[in-house]
Design an enzyme around this catalytic site. Sequence first.
Site, mmCIF file in Angstrom:
data_model
loop_
_atom_site.group_PDB
_atom_site.id
_atom_site.type_symbol
_atom_site.label_atom_id
_atom_site.label_comp_id
_atom_site.label_asym_id
_atom_site.label_seq_id
_atom_site.Cartn_x
_atom_site.Cartn_y
_atom_site.Cartn_z
ATOM 1 N N ALA A 21 0.837 -1.194 0.000
ATOM 2 C CA ALA A 21 0.000 0.000 0.000
ATOM 3 C C ALA A 21 0.872 1.243 0.000
ATOM 4 O O ALA A 21 2.010 1.192 0.443
ATOM 5 C CB ALA A 21 -0.916 -0.006 1.221
ATOM 6 N N CYS A 22 0.337 2.360 -0.477
ATOM 7 C CA CYS A 22 1.135 3.583 -0.581
ATOM 8 C C CYS A 22 0.239 4.810 -0.490
ATOM 9 O O CYS A 22 -0.989 4.705 -0.509
ATOM 10 C CB CYS A 22 1.887 3.626 -1.908
ATOM 11 S SG CYS A 22 3.008 2.234 -2.169
ATOM 12 N N THR A 23 0.861 5.979 -0.412
ATOM 13 C CA THR A 23 0.167 7.259 -0.506
ATOM 14 C C THR A 23 0.941 8.127 -1.492
ATOM 15 O O THR A 23 2.164 8.254 -1.378
ATOM 16 C CB THR A 23 0.105 7.958 0.864
ATOM 17 O OG1 THR A 23 -0.534 7.097 1.808
ATOM 18 C CG2 THR A 23 -0.660 9.270 0.769
ATOM 19 N N GLU A 118 1.218 2.829 -7.000
ATOM 20 C CA GLU A 118 0.179 3.000 -5.994
ATOM 21 C C GLU A 118 -0.764 1.807 -6.138
ATOM 22 O O GLU A 118 -1.364 1.596 -7.204
ATOM 23 C CB GLU A 118 -0.585 4.303 -6.252
ATOM 24 C CG GLU A 118 -1.716 4.570 -5.288
ATOM 25 C CD GLU A 118 -1.240 5.064 -3.940
ATOM 26 O OE1 GLU A 118 -1.980 4.862 -2.964
ATOM 27 O OE2 GLU A 118 -0.141 5.640 -3.860
ATOM 28 N N ASN A 211 -4.432 4.315 -2.310
ATOM 29 C CA ASN A 211 -4.862 2.926 -2.505
ATOM 30 C C ASN A 211 -6.260 2.770 -3.074
ATOM 31 O O ASN A 211 -6.944 1.783 -2.796
ATOM 32 C CB ASN A 211 -4.733 2.142 -1.207
ATOM 33 C CG ASN A 211 -3.316 2.143 -0.682
ATOM 34 O OD1 ASN A 211 -3.088 2.494 0.465
ATOM 35 N ND2 ASN A 211 -2.357 1.782 -1.513
#
Length: 523
Positions: A21-23, A118, A211
């Site tokens: 997961a990422c931002t 992402e 996400n």
Amino acid sequence: MKVKLLTSLCIGTLITGSALACTTILVGNNATTDGSIIVARNDDTSNALKTFAIMNHPQTINSSGKLYRSNANNFTYPLPAISLAYTALPRSFSKSKPNFSMEEVGINESGVAISATETIFNSANALKIDPYLEESGINEDSIPSIILQSAHSAREGIMLLGSIIEKQGAAEGFGVAISDKTDGTWYLETASGHRWVAWRLPNDSFFVSANQGRTQKVNLRDANNFMGSGDLIKFAVDNDLYSPKSRGFWGWLTGSSEVNPEESFNFFKVYVENGEHDKTYNYPRIESLEQLYTGASYTVGDGLFPVWETPTKKLSVADVAAGLRLHYQGTEYDPYTTQNPKAPYRPASVMRAIFSHITQIRPNLPDDIGYVEYVAVGMPDLSIYIPFYRGLPEIPPSYQTAVDGAPDNTSEYWKYRKLQALVMQNYPKYAPMVHEQFNQFESEMFVKQAAVEETYLKLYEMDPKQADKLLQQFTEILISQADVLVSNLTKKIANDLKMNNLSNADYAKLIDKTEKEYHYGGA
């Protein structure tokens, strides 16, 4: 930074898987303080014991038919006759594997920068008809490596990735940012296993992603600002994923079911998964980041946040770093200050972040200092963003030696990880001290950078190689000074916690235990 989080958000059920997961934060050049193009992302992984490196890859002449082979699945792709030189941040690398894995972010010799990926999810209905090709499609493991070796422009990179998705399929859902100094930033999102859409970020705007797919309006006839699968809308109509209000003039003229841009097609509603877990895992990050940069409050319950917005003030690297460090400071939803790992909203800054980057492209400067990667090790809230210029002759060894699951006393990765684990034992007590000293370090660093760059420009006119040596000296001094600061803080906090005799094996257990407590699993 204090962020007001709207209490009107529904509290859904968090998913507990270990998906990556990422931002992501993108900023156009007319929305930044210095006219730069910014692409930033927290690269979150499955746990806090994974490591990364910063690597320089030289230009390579490839034999005819040589294939790139993924380490994650069976995906292969023909390499170009000449692979462009590039710098990237692989999550893992080994001589026993055919290629570097998960290179995540990088810049090549043509000035193309990428951040990938992402993690997002496409709608179940779309995937029933056109599923991901998990065993053979392209995914996060391969995307940066393929694009950086091949693309001479951001547009070319998007077209190449889109073509691969259409022909070989996507192994998963993802969003990818590709930028250059001429065309700004393009952002691509998957629609299904073989379909995709991409758009160019307006120069006066910023974009945030957490996400979940974010694209809404699509106008594929506006080739200057949109790209995508030619049958993106027709596929949705033909498979009852979308019912246009009417075929409109365009449909009557062409005989197709594609509607004109003024009609009701919305990519998010058709191709993006949007469930209860998004309301706690994704919505709060989007809402809080958009509020941070615009001051506006949202009561969105359907995920249809504004896609692009103009910030109330132009944004700097420090402003973007503040967004990547978000954990709902100043609210009851801050899991760290309240020491409540069960707090319902997933922060942007989590312990399992392997690193955070802010890629800055400054078109009016020579490429060697015009392209900068700011890299923060691990959890960005408790880390320092160190600048790495494209012209840096050699990557310092301490950013190349960390090994998964094996803390040491020399690599930057494990130095920061140890400090972060200690601070998290009593965040309210220790974090303010770390924040104060790290903020002071970064503020002084930006001043030093400006002075070094001024000297660099004068030297560059006479001797570019000598100018690059100046970057090497500056970077090494900066890292050394950060080491001293991190070491002093680690010793002080460890002594206060009576944990000053921990071995590296003990630290591995502490890091793992602390991350699991504040895991926020899922994507």
